[in-house]
Enzyme design. Structure first.
Site, short mmCIF file in Angstrom:
data_model
loop_
_atom_site.label_atom_id
_atom_site.label_comp_id
_atom_site.label_asym_id
_atom_site.label_seq_id
_atom_site.Cartn_x
_atom_site.Cartn_y
_atom_site.Cartn_z
N HIS A 202 43.55 -6.99 -32.08
CA HIS A 202 42.36 -7.77 -31.39
C HIS A 202 42.27 -8.27 -30.33
CE1 HIS A 202 42.76 -7.52 -36.03
NE2 HIS A 202 41.39 -7.56 -35.97
N GLY B 228 44.13 -16.04 -40.67
CA GLY B 228 44.00 -14.54 -41.04
C GLY B 228 42.82 -14.54 -41.96
N LEU C 175 39.38 -15.82 -42.68
CA LEU C 175 38.66 -16.79 -41.98
C LEU C 175 38.42 -17.90 -42.53
CD1 LEU C 175 36.82 -13.84 -40.10
CD2 LEU C 175 38.56 -15.20 -39.23
N ASN D 30 30.57 -16.26 -29.46
CA ASN D 30 30.32 -15.07 -28.44
C ASN D 30 29.41 -14.28 -29.14
OD1 ASN D 30 31.79 -13.69 -30.67
ND2 ASN D 30 33.62 -13.50 -29.64
N HIS E 144 36.49 -6.00 -30.35
CA HIS E 144 36.94 -6.87 -31.34
C HIS E 144 38.10 -6.66 -32.13
CE1 HIS E 144 37.22 -9.40 -35.09
NE2 HIS E 144 37.54 -8.09 -35.60
N GLU F 81 36.20 -27.67 -54.04
CA GLU F 81 37.31 -26.76 -54.53
C GLU F 81 38.40 -26.32 -53.44
OE1 GLU F 81 34.58 -26.48 -56.21
OE2 GLU F 81 35.04 -27.73 -57.95
N HIS G 181 33.51 -22.64 -68.43
CA HIS G 181 34.73 -23.67 -68.06
C HIS G 181 35.75 -23.19 -68.77
CE1 HIS G 181 31.43 -25.54 -66.52
NE2 HIS G 181 31.96 -26.65 -66.66
C1 LIG Z 1 37.99 -14.08 -45.37
C2 LIG Z 1 37.91 -13.15 -44.50
N1 LIG Z 1 36.86 -12.35 -44.60
C3 LIG Z 1 36.92 -11.39 -43.61
C4 LIG Z 1 37.87 -10.92 -42.67
C5 LIG Z 1 37.90 -9.78 -42.00
N2 LIG Z 1 37.49 -10.12 -40.59
C6 LIG Z 1 38.34 -10.26 -39.61
S1 LIG Z 1 37.85 -10.89 -38.19
C7 LIG Z 1 35.99 -10.62 -38.71
C8 LIG Z 1 34.92 -10.82 -37.87
C9 LIG Z 1 35.00 -12.26 -37.27
O1 LIG Z 1 33.85 -12.32 -36.35
P1 LIG Z 1 34.37 -13.58 -35.28
O2 LIG Z 1 34.69 -14.72 -35.93
O3 LIG Z 1 33.08 -13.66 -34.66
O4 LIG Z 1 35.48 -12.90 -34.39
P2 LIG Z 1 35.24 -12.08 -32.96
O5 LIG Z 1 34.65 -10.82 -33.22
O6 LIG Z 1 34.54 -12.73 -32.01
O7 LIG Z 1 36.68 -11.66 -32.62
C10 LIG Z 1 36.09 -10.32 -40.14
C11 LIG Z 1 34.98 -10.07 -40.95
C12 LIG Z 1 38.82 -12.01 -42.95
N3 LIG Z 1 39.83 -11.74 -41.92
N4 LIG Z 1 38.67 -13.03 -43.49
#
Ligand SMILES: Cc1ncc(C[n+]2csc(CCOP(=O)(O)OP(=O)(O)O)c2C)c(N)n1
Length: 667
Positions: free
Chosen positions: A36, A125, A127, A193, A267, A416, A478
């Protein structure tokens, strides 16, 4: 080229230093043919300002306890972190590592992995996780500060987060908790961005992110993320705030790539040779791939040494404190347990075997915790708003609150996801052994962080009560069914399901002793008899499984059971023995530990070729590994129901009679 007074760099200026990050990112991604480049190129200016003007660190001593923490929550931007670590002179991060980005055995994994190189403070990783880990780290900082004062503990936690981190639900919980606790030394730099994978973020989100943070009690600001002085001023202001801070940095993804910048095309894919050549032109970076000229590397290395004086001054302060303080501080950070934990646990176990209480294992857990938390100041408790049900609060653990970080108990609220990720942050920061509770069904809400704790090898303990249909009237929403099996499927996670008060104490001891393995304790709501009425100093649960009742005569049948079903297995054994069927009962408080035993021990416990039946009030999945056919597992075949617990056990056929019948059918 201009002079940067804070770095002393007079040969080159900010742009060249930031472009070094951009060039390394695009070259490494191109060579790996995956990765990336967009976010590293977009955030290069912010990273340069942070590392050259603000971050307190010394590349020569990356583990210095009072360093600022830097968390890359948008972990896909890993090349940003690797580039900065290399440029600043962290020993683990060489140019050769960058050349083998994403290759087997490299320190430069696709996403940053904790433990692969100093300077990678957590694995990111998925997010949003890094942001929530950072809340835990910032909380740990305040808690250590409350114990040891500003001289020893006084650092910031900085987070880079993208649109994706802020779209994830976990960010809401983490932001909310940080605002509530007023974690003023937490600073989030948002890579604003407006691009994610599918395209513009306007496809999917319209949140006013600044208003969102402000609503949770944060200080907010916005800057041009390519204006170094504006970024610098915003960080300076954030450091003064008495609240956590979020700085929305407006950036262009893939900054410098002439035709692709500002688009999702940068990206997550290599830019391609042509675009990279044009980017070199546009950025004024004529150097060969992976080549950073000395004139640009030098000020970066100077930045890497900026903290050396502060670090040695800190070491002098540590040397100057009284012996008790220093021993206490170093002891907490080492993560080692005092030598007498075993004695403490055994005193407790002896009392339990003598008194044979009929406690729920959640109550047994509380009793174990009373003893352990009184003995171990590192233990930090909490619950996601189920304190009275999880029995996680003890006399020794006073609550933590904004401005009062002396306590040892965190009211996580109904959060949680964040609780589990914050516990990872507490463990990563160093100094603490976090444990936190909710119902076992809601491990589903904690699971992403549990998995990361297992991947990172963190000592985090999950107190998961109400572990089956045995919770009764709250019903199937539950009642955990598939959870135990699914947790057992996670590598490097110990799943404990103790049968009584004694096993619960033993499992707690094993959980706190497992320095590199997280533990789940699956505990009952309903009362259980003490089955271990004869005291032994040996921690029998340490072998994961053992014969709790031997066969009377040559063993014909073996009943395997965990937790609350050990009582049922023992009652089934009595029925079978009355019919002259020599039956042994095996309790398995921890499959993972049993699986690590020598084959001879496993064979001895499981019995020879005789009949084998398992009983567990959970999905039958997994018992085949111990040679039990699906048909011979007395357990759940679907969801539970709402009714008193005793009726549910009868309704679902998890009874001594059913277990005895399952044995008889095979004889
Ligand atoms: C929990 C989770 N869901 C989905 C992904 C897959 N994923 C990686 S980067 C991304 C897009 C993120 O967008 P942004 O934070 O704006 O990053 P940019 O495009 O600016 O690098 C996704 C959906 C992940 N890594 N983690």
């Amino acid at each position: 080229m201009n002079t940067d007074p804070s770095t002393g760099a007079d040969a080159v200026g900010h742009s060249e230093m930031a472009n070094a990050i951009r060039a390394l990112a695009m070259d490494a991604v191109q060579k790996a043919n995956s990765g990336h480049p967009g976010a590293p190129m977009g955030m290069a200016d912010i990273a340069t300002v942070l590392f050259t003007r603000h971050l307190k660190f010394d590349a020569a001593d990356p583990q210095w306890p009072d360093r600022d923490r830097f968390i890359l929550s948008n972990g896909h931007a890993s090349m940003l972190l690797y580039a900065v670590l290399y440029l600043a002179g962290y020993g683990d991060m060489t140019i050769d590592e960058i050349k083998i980005f994403r290759q087997l055995g490299s320190r430069t994994a696709g996403h940053p992995e904790y433990g692969h190189a100093a300077g990678i403070e957590t694995t990111t990783g998925p997010l949003g996780q890094g942001l929530a880990n950072a809340v835990g780290m910032a909380l740990a900082e305040r808690m250590m500060n409350a114990r040891f004062g500003d001289a020893l503990v006084d650092h910031f936690t900085y987070v880079f987060a993208g649109d994706g981190c802020l779209m994830e639900g976990i960010s809401h919980e983490a932001i909310s908790l940080a605002g509530h606790l007023r974690l003023s030394k937490l600073i989030v730099l948002f890579d604003d961005n407006s691009i994610s994978i599918d395209g513009g973020t306007d496809l999917s989100v319209s949140d006013d992110q600044m208003a969102r943070f402000a609503a949770s009690g944060w200080d907010v600001a916005h800057v041009d993320g390519h204006d170094p002085d504006a970024i610098d001023r915003a960080i300076t202001a954030a450091k003064q705030s008495d609240r956590p801070s979020m700085i929305a940095c407006r950036t262009v993804i893939g900054f410098g790539a002439p035709t692709k910048q500002g688009t999702a095309a940068t990206h997550g894919a290599p830019l391609g040779d042509e675009e990279i050549a044009a980017a070199r032109e546009k950025l004024g970076w004529p150097h060969a791939p992976f080549e950073v000229p000395d004139a640009i590397l030098a000020p970066w290395r100077t930045a890497g040494q900026r903290g050396a004086l502060a670090r040695t001054a800190w070491q002098e302060k540590l040397a100057a404190v009284d012996d008790d303080t220093r021993t206490g501080f170093e002891g907490l950070l080492s993560g080692d347990l005092p030598g007498d934990v075993n004695v403490t646990v055994n005193t407790h176990k002896r009392r339990l075997s003598d008194e044979a209480p009929a406690w729920a294992t959640r109550k047994s857990s509380q009793e174990a915790l009373e003893v352990l938390t009184a003995h171990l100041p590192a233990m930090i408790g909490g619950s996601a708003d189920l304190t009275g049900s999880n029995n996680t609060k003890t006399a020794a653990t006073a609550p933590v609150a904004a401005g009062d970080f002396d306590g040892r108990y965190i009211y996580y609220g109904v959060r949680e996801h964040a609780m589990a990720a914050v516990m990872n942050g507490l463990a990563l920061h160093g100094g603490f052994i976090p444990y936190g509770g909710t119902f076992l069904t809601f491990t589903d809400y904690c699971r992403p962080s549990i998995r990361l704790a297992a991947l990172m090898g963190l000592r985090v303990i999950y107190v998961m009560t109400h572990d089956s249909i045995g919770l009764g009237e709250d019903g199937p929403t539950h009642q955990a069914v598939e959870h135990i099996a699914s947790l057992r499927a996670i590598p490097n996670l110990n799943v404990f399901r103790p049968a009584d008060a004694v096993e619960t104490a033993e499992c707690w001891q094993l959980a706190i002793e497992a320095k590199s393995t997280p533990s789940v304790l699956a505990l009952t709501r309903q009362g259980l008899p003490t089955v271990r009425t004869e005291h032994t100093d040996e921690n029998l649960s340490a072998r994961g499984a053992y014969v709790i009742a031997d066969a009377d005569g040559d063993r014909q049948a073996t009943i395997l059971a965990t937790g609350s079903e050990v009582e049922i297995a023992l009652a089934a054994r009595a029925l079978l023995q009355a019919d002259g069927i020599a039956t042994a009962v095996v309790t398995l408080p921890c499959w993972e530990l049993f699986d690590q035993q020598p084959a001879a021990y496993q064979a001895q416990v499981l019995g020879g070729s005789g009949v084998r039946v398992a009983v567990e009030a959970a999905a039958s999945f997994g018992w085949s590994r111990y040679g039990v056919d699906e048909a011979n597992v007395v357990g759940m075949r679907g969801f539970g129901a709402s009714a008193p617990a005793a009726q549910l056990y009868t309704h679902f056929g998890i009874t001594p009679e059913a277990v005895a019948d399952a044995v008889r059918e095979q004889l």
